[in-house]
Every structure is written in C-alpha cells, then in structure tokens.
Design a protein around this motif. Structure first.
Motif, PDB file in Angstrom:
ATOM      1  N   ARG A 127      59.936  -3.116 -62.895  1.00  0.00           N
ATOM      2  CA  ARG A 127      58.607  -3.491 -63.352  1.00  0.00           C
ATOM      3  C   ARG A 127      58.158  -4.792 -62.677  1.00  0.00           C
ATOM      4  O   ARG A 127      58.988  -5.623 -62.284  1.00  0.00           O
ATOM      5  CB  ARG A 127      58.583  -3.669 -64.875  1.00  0.00           C
ATOM      6  N   LEU A 128      56.844  -4.936 -62.569  1.00  0.00           N
ATOM      7  CA  LEU A 128      56.258  -6.138 -61.980  1.00  0.00           C
ATOM      8  C   LEU A 128      55.256  -6.712 -62.973  1.00  0.00           C
ATOM      9  O   LEU A 128      54.330  -6.021 -63.399  1.00  0.00           O
ATOM     10  CB  LEU A 128      55.556  -5.807 -60.666  1.00  0.00           C
ATOM     11  N   ALA A 129      55.468  -7.954 -63.336  1.00  0.00           N
ATOM     12  CA  ALA A 129      54.550  -8.642 -64.242  1.00  0.00           C
ATOM     13  C   ALA A 129      53.812  -9.733 -63.483  1.00  0.00           C
ATOM     14  O   ALA A 129      54.415 -10.484 -62.716  1.00  0.00           O
ATOM     15  CB  ALA A 129      55.308  -9.243 -65.421  1.00  0.00           C
ATOM     16  N   ARG A 130      52.514  -9.778 -63.697  1.00  0.00           N
ATOM     17  CA  ARG A 130      51.701 -10.844 -63.117  1.00  0.00           C
ATOM     18  C   ARG A 130      51.471 -11.911 -64.167  1.00  0.00           C
ATOM     19  O   ARG A 130      51.263 -11.612 -65.339  1.00  0.00           O
ATOM     20  CB  ARG A 130      50.357 -10.286 -62.634  1.00  0.00           C
ATOM     21  N   ASN A 131      51.535 -13.158 -63.742  1.00  0.00           N
ATOM     22  CA  ASN A 131      51.277 -14.258 -64.656  1.00  0.00           C
ATOM     23  C   ASN A 131      49.783 -14.284 -64.988  1.00  0.00           C
ATOM     24  O   ASN A 131      48.964 -14.766 -64.210  1.00  0.00           O
ATOM     25  CB  ASN A 131      51.707 -15.587 -64.020  1.00  0.00           C
ATOM     26  N   LYS A 132      49.437 -13.755 -66.148  1.00  0.00           N
ATOM     27  CA  LYS A 132      48.028 -13.614 -66.510  1.00  0.00           C
ATOM     28  C   LYS A 132      47.392 -14.928 -66.958  1.00  0.00           C
ATOM     29  O   LYS A 132      46.190 -14.987 -67.210  1.00  0.00           O
ATOM     30  CB  LYS A 132      47.876 -12.546 -67.590  1.00  0.00           C
ATOM     31  N   ASN A 133      48.222 -15.949 -67.074  1.00  0.00           N
ATOM     32  CA  ASN A 133      47.686 -17.272 -67.404  1.00  0.00           C
ATOM     33  C   ASN A 133      47.305 -18.066 -66.165  1.00  0.00           C
ATOM     34  O   ASN A 133      46.848 -19.207 -66.275  1.00  0.00           O
ATOM     35  CB  ASN A 133      48.703 -18.071 -68.229  1.00  0.00           C
ATOM     36  N   ARG A 134      47.545 -17.457 -64.998  1.00  0.00           N
ATOM     37  CA  ARG A 134      47.245 -18.143 -63.747  1.00  0.00           C
ATOM     38  C   ARG A 134      46.199 -17.352 -62.965  1.00  0.00           C
ATOM     39  O   ARG A 134      46.040 -16.148 -63.133  1.00  0.00           O
ATOM     40  CB  ARG A 134      48.519 -18.281 -62.888  1.00  0.00           C
ATOM     41  N   TYR A 135      45.510 -18.049 -62.100  1.00  0.00           N
ATOM     42  CA  TYR A 135      44.483 -17.427 -61.271  1.00  0.00           C
ATOM     43  C   TYR A 135      45.123 -16.479 -60.258  1.00  0.00           C
ATOM     44  O   TYR A 135      46.113 -16.819 -59.612  1.00  0.00           O
ATOM     45  CB  TYR A 135      43.689 -18.515 -60.550  1.00  0.00           C
ATOM     46  N   LEU A 136      44.566 -15.269 -60.131  1.00  0.00           N
ATOM     47  CA  LEU A 136      45.068 -14.291 -59.170  1.00  0.00           C
ATOM     48  C   LEU A 136      44.281 -14.424 -57.876  1.00  0.00           C
ATOM     49  O   LEU A 136      43.123 -14.016 -57.784  1.00  0.00           O
ATOM     50  CB  LEU A 136      44.918 -12.874 -59.732  1.00  0.00           C
ATOM     51  N   SER A 137      44.905 -15.006 -56.864  1.00  0.00           N
ATOM     52  CA  SER A 137      44.246 -15.183 -55.579  1.00  0.00           C
ATOM     53  C   SER A 137      44.142 -13.841 -54.859  1.00  0.00           C
ATOM     54  O   SER A 137      44.785 -12.853 -55.229  1.00  0.00           O
ATOM     55  CB  SER A 137      45.034 -16.169 -54.707  1.00  0.00           C
ATOM     56  N   SER A 138      43.350 -13.798 -53.814  1.00  0.00           N
ATOM     57  CA  SER A 138      43.215 -12.558 -53.042  1.00  0.00           C
ATOM     58  C   SER A 138      44.545 -12.183 -52.396  1.00  0.00           C
ATOM     59  O   SER A 138      44.875 -10.996 -52.276  1.00  0.00           O
ATOM     60  CB  SER A 138      42.122 -12.709 -51.979  1.00  0.00           C
ATOM     61  N   ALA A 139      45.317 -13.185 -51.965  1.00  0.00           N
ATOM     62  CA  ALA A 139      46.631 -12.905 -51.371  1.00  0.00           C
ATOM     63  C   ALA A 139      47.571 -12.315 -52.422  1.00  0.00           C
ATOM     64  O   ALA A 139      48.334 -11.382 -52.135  1.00  0.00           O
ATOM     65  CB  ALA A 139      47.226 -14.185 -50.791  1.00  0.00           C
ATOM     66  N   ALA A 140      47.524 -12.846 -53.639  1.00  0.00           N
ATOM     67  CA  ALA A 140      48.373 -12.327 -54.716  1.00  0.00           C
ATOM     68  C   ALA A 140      47.968 -10.908 -55.090  1.00  0.00           C
ATOM     69  O   ALA A 140      48.819 -10.053 -55.356  1.00  0.00           O
ATOM     70  CB  ALA A 140      48.295 -13.241 -55.927  1.00  0.00           C
ATOM     71  N   ALA A 141      46.682 -10.628 -55.123  1.00  0.00           N
ATOM     72  CA  ALA A 141      46.207  -9.277 -55.422  1.00  0.00           C
ATOM     73  C   ALA A 141      46.684  -8.298 -54.360  1.00  0.00           C
ATOM     74  O   ALA A 141      47.059  -7.151 -54.662  1.00  0.00           O
ATOM     75  CB  ALA A 141      44.686  -9.271 -55.510  1.00  0.00           C
ATOM     76  N   LEU A 142      46.697  -8.753 -53.105  1.00  0.00           N
ATOM     77  CA  LEU A 142      47.187  -7.919 -52.003  1.00  0.00           C
ATOM     78  C   LEU A 142      48.665  -7.607 -52.195  1.00  0.00           C
ATOM     79  O   LEU A 142      49.108  -6.474 -51.991  1.00  0.00           O
ATOM     80  CB  LEU A 142      46.959  -8.637 -50.675  1.00  0.00           C
ATOM     81  N   PHE A 143      49.440  -8.603 -52.605  1.00  0.00           N
ATOM     82  CA  PHE A 143      50.867  -8.411 -52.828  1.00  0.00           C
ATOM     83  C   PHE A 143      51.114  -7.427 -53.965  1.00  0.00           C
ATOM     84  O   PHE A 143      52.003  -6.560 -53.870  1.00  0.00           O
ATOM     85  CB  PHE A 143      51.542  -9.751 -53.138  1.00  0.00           C
ATOM     86  N   GLU A 144      50.345  -7.531 -55.030  1.00  0.00           N
ATOM     87  CA  GLU A 144      50.502  -6.618 -56.169  1.00  0.00           C
ATOM     88  C   GLU A 144      50.260  -5.170 -55.739  1.00  0.00           C
ATOM     89  O   GLU A 144      51.035  -4.266 -56.067  1.00  0.00           O
ATOM     90  CB  GLU A 144      49.543  -7.011 -57.290  1.00  0.00           C
ATOM     91  N   ASP A 145      49.195  -4.949 -54.982  1.00  0.00           N
ATOM     92  CA  ASP A 145      48.889  -3.598 -54.493  1.00  0.00           C
ATOM     93  C   ASP A 145      49.974  -3.104 -53.533  1.00  0.00           C
ATOM     94  O   ASP A 145      50.344  -1.927 -53.547  1.00  0.00           O
ATOM     95  CB  ASP A 145      47.531  -3.579 -53.791  1.00  0.00           C
ATOM     96  N   TYR A 146      50.491  -4.021 -52.720  1.00  0.00           N
ATOM     97  CA  TYR A 146      51.521  -3.650 -51.749  1.00  0.00           C
ATOM     98  C   TYR A 146      52.791  -3.194 -52.476  1.00  0.00           C
ATOM     99  O   TYR A 146      53.445  -2.230 -52.051  1.00  0.00           O
ATOM    100  CB  TYR A 146      51.839  -4.829 -50.841  1.00  0.00           C
ATOM    101  N   CYS A 147      53.144  -3.874 -53.563  1.00  0.00           N
ATOM    102  CA  CYS A 147      54.333  -3.492 -54.339  1.00  0.00           C
ATOM    103  C   CYS A 147      54.195  -2.085 -54.893  1.00  0.00           C
ATOM    104  O   CYS A 147      55.146  -1.294 -54.875  1.00  0.00           O
ATOM    105  CB  CYS A 147      54.558  -4.483 -55.484  1.00  0.00           C
ATOM    106  N   ARG A 148      53.015  -1.767 -55.394  1.00  0.00           N
ATOM    107  CA  ARG A 148      52.787  -0.417 -55.923  1.00  0.00           C
ATOM    108  C   ARG A 148      53.032   0.643 -54.838  1.00  0.00           C
ATOM    109  O   ARG A 148      53.708   1.649 -55.068  1.00  0.00           O
ATOM    110  CB  ARG A 148      51.347  -0.280 -56.423  1.00  0.00           C
ATOM    111  N   LEU A 149      52.476   0.402 -53.652  1.00  0.00           N
ATOM    112  CA  LEU A 149      52.615   1.363 -52.565  1.00  0.00           C
ATOM    113  C   LEU A 149      54.045   1.432 -52.046  1.00  0.00           C
ATOM    114  O   LEU A 149      54.562   2.507 -51.736  1.00  0.00           O
ATOM    115  CB  LEU A 149      51.663   0.999 -51.421  1.00  0.00           C
ATOM    116  N   HIS A 150      54.688   0.264 -51.958  1.00  0.00           N
ATOM    117  CA  HIS A 150      56.053   0.208 -51.430  1.00  0.00           C
ATOM    118  C   HIS A 150      57.011   1.009 -52.301  1.00  0.00           C
ATOM    119  O   HIS A 150      57.903   1.705 -51.784  1.00  0.00           O
ATOM    120  CB  HIS A 150      56.516  -1.248 -51.342  1.00  0.00           C
ATOM    121  N   PHE A 151      56.845   0.920 -53.606  1.00  0.00           N
ATOM    122  CA  PHE A 151      57.772   1.589 -54.504  1.00  0.00           C
ATOM    123  C   PHE A 151      57.366   3.024 -54.815  1.00  0.00           C
ATOM    124  O   PHE A 151      58.098   3.734 -55.505  1.00  0.00           O
ATOM    125  CB  PHE A 151      57.897   0.794 -55.818  1.00  0.00           C
ATOM    126  N   ALA A 152      56.215   3.464 -54.310  1.00  0.00           N
ATOM    127  CA  ALA A 152      55.773   4.829 -54.578  1.00  0.00           C
ATOM    128  C   ALA A 152      56.776   5.842 -54.032  1.00  0.00           C
ATOM    129  O   ALA A 152      57.082   6.853 -54.677  1.00  0.00           O
ATOM    130  CB  ALA A 152      54.393   5.061 -53.968  1.00  0.00           C
TER     131      ALA A 152
END
Length: 292
Positions: free
Chosen positions: A263-288
């Motif tokens: 599982r991947l948890a994002r720190n929802k108390n912190r600002y999600l930068s565009s680079a961080a959003a890219l990493f989150e999407d990349y993790c989804r695709l990588h583990f597909a």
C-alpha cells in the motif's frame, strides 16, 4: 530564534536521545546540545528533562513541540507551493518504505531514469513511529489482506509462503495448514514490523500464538538465520527465489489464505506538489504488472 534551532529541537524531541538525533542531522552531539541549550536560554525555560544522552520533553517542551511541529509543516508547505508555481518547481520527494525491500530498487531506479530532474529521498525503516511517517510525502508499507486502511491505496497483492530449510520436518510437504506450524519456532523482523504483523494476524486466524524465537532488523542476519534448520519464516512468494538458495524449500499455506497487500499512503497534511502527484501515479502503473 532561528528556524534551524527549531528543526534541531524537533529532531531531538522525536528521538528522545541526543546521539541518535545528532546522527540523523549529521552533526556532532555536542553541537546539537549547545544549539538546544541556546534555544532554552532564549525561551527562558527547560524543554527537556535530561538523563545522560537520553532526554524527555518537559511539560512546557511538549506543548512547544506540538505547536512547532505544526508550524514547521506550514512553512515547509509554503515553500513547496511557492516552488511549484515557479519556473523550477518543487522537485523533491521524500519516501518512507517499510515493506517491499526487494521491489523498491526497481521502482526507484525506473522512476529516476524517466524523471532525472526529480530528487528522491528514500528511507527504509521496518517499524517507523507515527512521528517518523509524518516527515515524508509518501509511506510505502504492507498489511495482511483483509485489513482495511482508508488512508492509503492498494498497489498490489501477493501470497505469503513458508521458507523452510530442507532438513526441517515440514520441508517435504507441498503445503501445510498454518496450524501445523504451531509447534515450531519462527523468526521474524522487529516486533512492530509489517513482517511480524502478518505472522501474528494469520496465526490468530489459525487459532494459535506463534513462538517467535528470533527477531532482527538486519536484513543479512534475518536471511542468514532463516536458513538455519529449525526456524520458519513467513515470506512473500515473489521474493523467495530472489533471496534464498537451494538449501531452502517453499511450502504453500493451504489454510488460512495468507496474503498481504502493498500500500501507498500520501501525507494528506502536506501539500501535494506536481512532482509528488507524478510519483503517486507512477507507483500505480509500476505495480499494475506486479498484481496477481
């Protein structure tokens, strides 16, 4: 009062040990002690109760810490937001990994190869405290299948098997029920790690409390001890052939169904930068492709 003083104070408060805090900050322990003493003198109060290198927050220190941690997070987010709209953007991502040690390198290497402008800062910690997790943008961990966690996304599921030495009494079996393993000693990672949580969860389903004879936070020692004749190890099936030689057998577990989810948890108390959003999407695709 300087921002650096406050960051040093928060690190010391989190560790409750000057030596460990100084090691994380890459400074000497006397320098850290001097910085905190100056902060206490400036505030006119004691922030810690001291006993050698070990420290505990005083009541005033606890109140100060809770507010300063929140304030530093606001400052950090302000910097991220400003950088995100600038020409350079915020290109730093902090990841805390508490599971999937054999999968993480390929994930990070491929992401970095495709996004060389982004800087990844990764810490591998099998049993992080809540205060540790709060410092990171993302937290990669594992849970027994069926255990819900609404604050994270499921990346993949995988079967857990028994790693058994060929001279172990169970080595000749293709599969066993977990209850059949009750008489035998287990080895696992730290008591509050994902590895131990999986074992305790499924053993409870099977109706017994496992005899955990050995624990280790050292990967090399963990794998070496797994290859002793008398220790059982609950291990991810996909990683079995990557770490064990032909002295070890893989034994399937027929009951209960033993699986874990990455599982991947994002720190929802912190600002999600565009680079961080890219990493989150990349993790989804990588583990597909990893999902069964």
């Amino acid at each position: 009062m300087q921002l650096l003083q406050l960051k040093y104070f928060c690190t010391a408060a989190r560790h409750e040990n000057m030596t460990r805090a100084a090691r994380e900050l890459w400074i000497s322990q006397p320098s850290l002690s001097k910085t905190i003493s100056r902060l206490e003198a400036e505030l006119g109060m004691s922030l810690f109760e001291r006993s050698g290198n070990n420290i505990r927050l005083s009541e005033a220190g606890r109140v100060f810490y809770e507010n300063i941690v929140a304030g530093l997070a606001v400052i950090d987010d302000a910097v991220k937001k400003a950088k995100d709209v600038s020409d350079d953007g915020d290109r730093n991502i902090k990841v805390l990994a508490a599971a999937a040690n054999l999968v993480i390198p390929s994930l990070l290497a491929s992401f970095q190869a495709e996004n060389p402008e982004i800087k990844l800062f990764v810490n591998n910690n099998l049993h992080p405290a809540a205060e540790d997790i709060a410092k990171y943008d993302f937290y990669l961990f594992a849970l027994p299948e069926g255990v819900e966690d609404g604050d994270s996304i499921e990346l993949a599921g995988e079967e857990l098997v028994l790693a058994v030495h060929k001279e172990h009494p169970l080595a000749g079996k293709q599969s066993v029920t977990l209850a059949e393993t009750a008489p035998y000693p287990y080895q696992t990672a730290a008591a509050d790690s994902n590895v131990t949580a999986n074992l305790l969860h499924f053993a409870a389903q099977a109706g017994f409390e496992p005899y955990i004879a050995f624990t280790s936070e050292d990967d090399r020692l963990f794998l070496a001890m797994a290859q002793l004749h008398h220790y059982l190890t609950l291990f991810p099936a996909r990683s079995f052939d990557l770490v064990f030689d032909d002295s070890m057998n893989r034994v399937a577990i027929s009951e209960p169904r033993c699986r874990r989810t990455l599982r991947l948890a994002r720190n929802k108390n912190r600002y999600l930068s565009s680079a961080a959003a890219l990493f989150e999407d990349y993790c989804r695709l990588h583990f597909a492709h990893y999902a069964e």
